[in-house]
Design a protein around this motif. Structure first.
Motif, PDB file in Angstrom:
ATOM      1  N   ASP A 180       0.932  -1.176  -0.066  1.00 39.86           N
ATOM      2  CA  ASP A 180       0.054  -0.009  -0.250  1.00 39.86           C
ATOM      3  C   ASP A 180       0.822   1.192  -0.049  1.00 39.86           C
ATOM      4  O   ASP A 180       0.765   2.070   0.644  1.00 39.86           O
ATOM      5  CB  ASP A 180      -1.039   0.045   1.269  1.00 39.86           C
ATOM      6  N   HIS A 348       7.637   1.682   5.421  1.00 34.03           N
ATOM      7  CA  HIS A 348       7.689   0.304   6.129  1.00 34.03           C
ATOM      8  C   HIS A 348       8.826  -0.457   5.679  1.00 34.03           C
ATOM      9  O   HIS A 348       8.918  -1.584   5.275  1.00 34.03           O
ATOM     10  CB  HIS A 348       6.423  -0.686   5.466  1.00 34.03           C
ATOM     11  N   TRP A 373       5.978  -7.286   4.274  1.00 29.46           N
ATOM     12  CA  TRP A 373       4.562  -6.622   4.356  1.00 29.46           C
ATOM     13  C   TRP A 373       3.647  -7.413   3.732  1.00 29.46           C
ATOM     14  O   TRP A 373       3.762  -7.876   2.642  1.00 29.46           O
ATOM     15  CB  TRP A 373       4.755  -5.314   3.508  1.00 29.46           C
ATOM     16  N   GLN A 374       2.889  -7.927   4.812  1.00 27.47           N
ATOM     17  CA  GLN A 374       1.569  -8.852   4.257  1.00 27.47           C
ATOM     18  C   GLN A 374       2.156 -10.097   3.410  1.00 27.47           C
ATOM     19  O   GLN A 374       2.972 -10.781   3.687  1.00 27.47           O
ATOM     20  CB  GLN A 374       0.639  -8.125   3.634  1.00 27.47           C
ATOM     21  N   ASN A 411       5.111  -6.949   9.108  1.00 24.27           N
ATOM     22  CA  ASN A 411       3.948  -6.194   9.180  1.00 24.27           C
ATOM     23  C   ASN A 411       2.886  -6.949   8.444  1.00 24.27           C
ATOM     24  O   ASN A 411       2.675  -7.066   7.395  1.00 24.27           O
ATOM     25  CB  ASN A 411       4.008  -4.893   8.473  1.00 24.27           C
ATOM     26  N   GLU A 412       1.694  -7.298   9.347  1.00 24.28           N
ATOM     27  CA  GLU A 412       0.656  -7.875   8.994  1.00 24.28           C
ATOM     28  C   GLU A 412       0.791  -8.985   8.054  1.00 24.28           C
ATOM     29  O   GLU A 412       0.098  -9.382   7.149  1.00 24.28           O
ATOM     30  CB  GLU A 412      -0.258  -6.953   8.141  1.00 24.28           C
ATOM     31  N   ASN A 471      -2.067  -3.378  14.837  1.00 26.52           N
ATOM     32  CA  ASN A 471      -2.441  -2.517  13.863  1.00 26.52           C
ATOM     33  C   ASN A 471      -4.064  -2.787  13.825  1.00 26.52           C
ATOM     34  O   ASN A 471      -4.355  -3.700  13.457  1.00 26.52           O
ATOM     35  CB  ASN A 471      -2.105  -2.739  12.318  1.00 26.52           C
ATOM     36  N   TYR A 473      -8.106  -0.931  13.037  1.00 23.14           N
ATOM     37  CA  TYR A 473      -8.522   0.347  12.431  1.00 23.14           C
ATOM     38  C   TYR A 473      -9.999   0.362  12.721  1.00 23.14           C
ATOM     39  O   TYR A 473     -10.934   0.212  11.915  1.00 23.14           O
ATOM     40  CB  TYR A 473      -8.471   0.293  10.819  1.00 23.14           C
ATOM     41  N   TYR A 477     -12.208   0.152   9.147  1.00 23.09           N
ATOM     42  CA  TYR A 477     -12.385  -1.002   8.439  1.00 23.09           C
ATOM     43  C   TYR A 477     -13.237  -1.886   9.303  1.00 23.09           C
ATOM     44  O   TYR A 477     -13.908  -2.881   8.892  1.00 23.09           O
ATOM     45  CB  TYR A 477     -10.978  -1.812   8.300  1.00 23.09           C
ATOM     46  N   GLU A 501      -0.477   0.786  14.669  1.00 24.67           N
ATOM     47  CA  GLU A 501      -1.490   1.683  13.371  1.00 24.67           C
ATOM     48  C   GLU A 501      -2.884   1.777  14.053  1.00 24.67           C
ATOM     49  O   GLU A 501      -3.419   0.712  14.393  1.00 24.67           O
ATOM     50  CB  GLU A 501      -1.356   0.775  12.177  1.00 24.67           C
ATOM     51  N   TRP A 548      -1.711   6.144  12.230  1.00 22.15           N
ATOM     52  CA  TRP A 548      -1.246   5.849  10.710  1.00 22.15           C
ATOM     53  C   TRP A 548      -2.443   6.880  10.082  1.00 22.15           C
ATOM     54  O   TRP A 548      -3.490   6.504   9.900  1.00 22.15           O
ATOM     55  CB  TRP A 548      -1.515   4.289  10.354  1.00 22.15           C
ATOM     56  N   PHE A 553      -0.732   9.784   1.606  1.00 25.90           N
ATOM     57  CA  PHE A 553       0.212   9.190   1.057  1.00 25.90           C
ATOM     58  C   PHE A 553      -0.335   8.492  -0.513  1.00 25.90           C
ATOM     59  O   PHE A 553      -1.283   8.273  -0.564  1.00 25.90           O
ATOM     60  CB  PHE A 553       1.362   8.386   1.604  1.00 25.90           C
ATOM     61  N   ARG A 558      -5.875   2.847  -4.085  1.00 28.54           N
ATOM     62  CA  ARG A 558      -6.816   3.777  -3.451  1.00 28.54           C
ATOM     63  C   ARG A 558      -7.744   4.405  -4.764  1.00 28.54           C
ATOM     64  O   ARG A 558      -7.280   5.404  -5.510  1.00 28.54           O
ATOM     65  CB  ARG A 558      -6.332   4.697  -2.617  1.00 28.54           C
ATOM     66  N   ASN A 568      -4.161   7.845  -0.284  1.00 24.57           N
ATOM     67  CA  ASN A 568      -4.545   7.135   0.770  1.00 24.57           C
ATOM     68  C   ASN A 568      -4.666   8.200   1.809  1.00 24.57           C
ATOM     69  O   ASN A 568      -3.603   8.820   2.118  1.00 24.57           O
ATOM     70  CB  ASN A 568      -3.736   6.008   1.448  1.00 24.57           C
ATOM     71  N   LYS A 570      -5.462   8.716   4.943  1.00 26.11           N
ATOM     72  CA  LYS A 570      -5.384   8.478   6.586  1.00 26.11           C
ATOM     73  C   LYS A 570      -4.311   9.523   7.100  1.00 26.11           C
ATOM     74  O   LYS A 570      -4.387   9.499   8.384  1.00 26.11           O
ATOM     75  CB  LYS A 570      -4.878   7.169   6.855  1.00 26.11           C
TER      76      LYS A 570
END
Ligand code: GCU
Length: 593
Positions: A180, A348, A373-374, A411-412, A471, A473, A477, A501, A548, A553, A558, A568, A570
């Motif tokens: 992301d 990240h 990341w993910q 991360n996640e 993290n 939301y 979310y 986050e 976050w 950014f 998005r 994004n 946020k």
């Protein structure tokens, strides 16, 4: 690098890693006596079908009247800024993924008994380089330095440097196919031509010994040494002038009793440190502090702290490009300081040294991470080796930065046998490489029990990190099912936990109802922040918050045309630098802490 037995024992006594990281670059290019920045406008070529290497454009052949037409030229064509991602330099390159070639002349002096290197502070994602048409090396990874030794290839005088960069995403890369943030490609960071003596200071570590506030421990590592050498660690303000003798591999470890003023956010004390060898000298500023956990608290210099953090990407929103300079670092970090932060998460990936060093000077602790990341291909052994190298290189580059208190390994990511194997291995390697800092990870797999309104986390990886980042939301979310004050948390309660986050999107200047995220209103974001801060009161082991994110950014994921359009939203601050209402919620919260 071979380490003899005596040195191994000494290093172990000092709690120093036996895994002196694989060095693919020298420490601290910024303080090297004979280093020339190669920043500026370079010639460039866009090689959409990635045919340039096959076509041999690294030879930079010049058109001559006797040969057939040369179907390329670097002269009189595109010019790109280095450092600088290529996406933000031409409208046609905004979404570009593929090859971009760079070319420039470099002037090399060939001093006797010296070596020459081309040092890249960072380039995304694959980089290959040629000097005078001869390959000098290649590198994979978008966010850490690398260097090529050109001693044997460079001529005295003018040389032709050609660099190919490629930012195509691949399933076995880190990060992999989806993430992301904008996939900025090219030579995104500083480039240096560095000349060193044939025996030079390649690396050094000067930090407090684990668990001590009055012993500085570390090492000096020379490259090119074949016999013992005299080296020295000089810190005038501490009346330290430690003379050492290396072993025959150029390594000298040390312990020095002293009583430094400790680095902390409210007084980020740095000392002028000089490392000297028989032929080389490096000076820089280094701080000293301890960081540890005790139960579910984080102790900085032995005292519990609360992390007042914020995240940001390595991006200057106004120019929609990668940040890469002191000026960029100052812009981003001054906004974090204005928010009342004592901590930043450089998401990240390992961000550039200007940002890391300036955060240290400004008194901002740092959570630094590799871009695991993910969706990473955890089943692939070569991916594990890449992650290990990124971890080693991140720690190798920044091990002297007192501001860095956390090395984060993920991360996640989704638990699985392969993911657990790789990440547990990374956690153990982190501890071996640097037992003086915390190991972190950001987890988004907390589970909510409707019956008890309680969050919990069942992920064995939390047993291998010192600091659990969550993290979550809520209000964006996932809706609050009950009043935020009624929500309980039972997550890793024996360890310190930070909300690494949280937040939600809002268009600056868009106003509307507070109960619908789809309003993308500042009021909805503001209420969401208040609700999360209310809920956080119920987290018994909460040691910090990291919203976050600081700025809106760029992200290709998005697509909401009216409210996102590739952004994004946020950010607590818009892409044009305007503070949203939620910024003031966090400001008041941090000022009250
Ligand atoms: C995730 C992820 C971020 C991403 C954010 C979001 O938590 O870590 O990289 O930008 O969610 O969805 O905005």
């Amino acid at each position: 690098m071979k380490i003899n037995k005596k040195t191994k024992v000494l290093l172990m006594c000092l709690g120093l890693s036996l895994l002196v990281p694989a060095q693919s670059f020298m420490t601290n290019p910024y303080s090297r006596k004979n280093s020339e920045l190669l920043n500026g406008k370079w010639n460039a070529l866009i090689d959409v079908y990635c045919m340039g290497e096959l076509a041999g454009i690294f030879k930079n052949k010049q058109q001559s009247t006797t040969t057939k037409a040369v179907e390329y030229t670097f002269n009189d064509g595109l010019r790109l800024d280095v450092p600088g991602d290529f996406n933000s330099q031409m409208p046609e390159l905004k979404y570009y993924e593929g090859n971009v070639w760079y070319q420039r002349k470099i002037n090399v002096t060939k001093t006797d008994n010296c070596k020459q290197f081309i040092y890249f502070a960072g380039s995304n994602y694959i980089t290959k380089a040629w000097l005078n048409g001869v390959s000098i090396g290649q590198h994979e990874g978008g966010f850490l330095p690398f260097q090529f030794d050109i001693t044997k290839i460079a001529k005295a005088g003018e040389n032709d440097l050609v660099v190919m960069t490629n930012n195509n995403r691949k399933v076995d890369f880190i990060p992999a196919l989806n993430f992301d943030w904008w996939n900025y490609g090219g030579i995104t960071r500083d480039v240096f031509l560095i000349e060193t003596p044939d025996v030079y200071i390649n690396d050094y570590k000067v930090q407090l010994k684990k668990g001590s506030q009055n012993i500085i421990a570390g090492y000096v590592k020379l490259e090119g040494a074949t016999a013992v050498q005299n080296v020295e660690v000089f810190i005038a303000e501490l009346k330290i002038r430690k003379k050492l003798t290396t072993d025959n591999t150029g390594l000298a470890a040390f312990e020095i009793a002293t009583k430094p003023q400790l680095w902390e956010p409210s007084s980020p004390k740095l000392y002028d440190v000089k490392i000297l060898s028989e032929k080389d000298t490096i000076s820089e500023q280094i701080g000293f502090r301890t960081i540890e956990t005790k139960g579910n608290k984080i102790l900085l210099n032995g005292k519990p702290i609360f992390i007042k953090g914020v995240s940001f990407h390595e991006e200057i929103a106004q120019r929609m490009g990668r940040a890469n300079s002191d000026a960029d670092a100052a812009m981003i970090l001054s906004e974090a300081k204005a928010l009342g932060c004592n901590f930043v998460r450089t998401a990240h990936y390992s961000q550039n040294e200007h940002t890391v060093r300036m955060a240290e000077k400004m008194g901002l602790m740092i959570w630094e991470e590799i871009p695991v990341w993910q969706g990473i291909k955890f089943t692939d052994e070569t991916v594990m080796v890449k992650a290990q190298n990124m971890l080693k290189e991140m720690i190798f580059r920044d091990k002297n930065r007192a501001a860095i208190i956390v090395w984060s390994i993920q991360n996640e990511t989704v638990p699985s046998a392969a993911r657990d194997k790789m990440l547990v291995g990374l956690a153990k390697m982190t501890h071996q490489l640097d037992s003086t800092r915390l190991i972190g990870g950001a987890f988004d797999n907390v589970k909510y029990d409707i019956g008890t309104n309680t969050f919990s986390l069942n992920d064995s990886l939390i047993n291998y990190v010192d600091l659990v980042g969550i993290n979550k939301y809520m209000g964006w979310y996932e809706a609050f099912r009950v009043d935020p004050s009624q929500i309980k948390w039972n997550v890793a309660t024996s360890k310190p936990l930070i909300m690494s986050e949280f937040g939600g999107e809002a268009q600056y200047g868009q106003h509307g109802k507070t109960d619908t995220p789809s309003s993308w209103s500042e009021e909805n974001q503001e209420k969401l922040y208040r609700d999360n801060l209310t809920m956080f009161k119920n987290i018994s082991n909460l040691c910090g918050t990291v919203p976050w994110i600081l700025f809106d950014f760029r992200s290709p994921n998005r697509w909401n045309k009216q409210n996102q359009d590739g952004w994004n939203r946020k950010g607590l601050v818009s892409d044009k630098g305007q503070r949203k209402k939620a910024w003031y919620v966090m400001k008041a919260y941090y000022d009250g802490k």
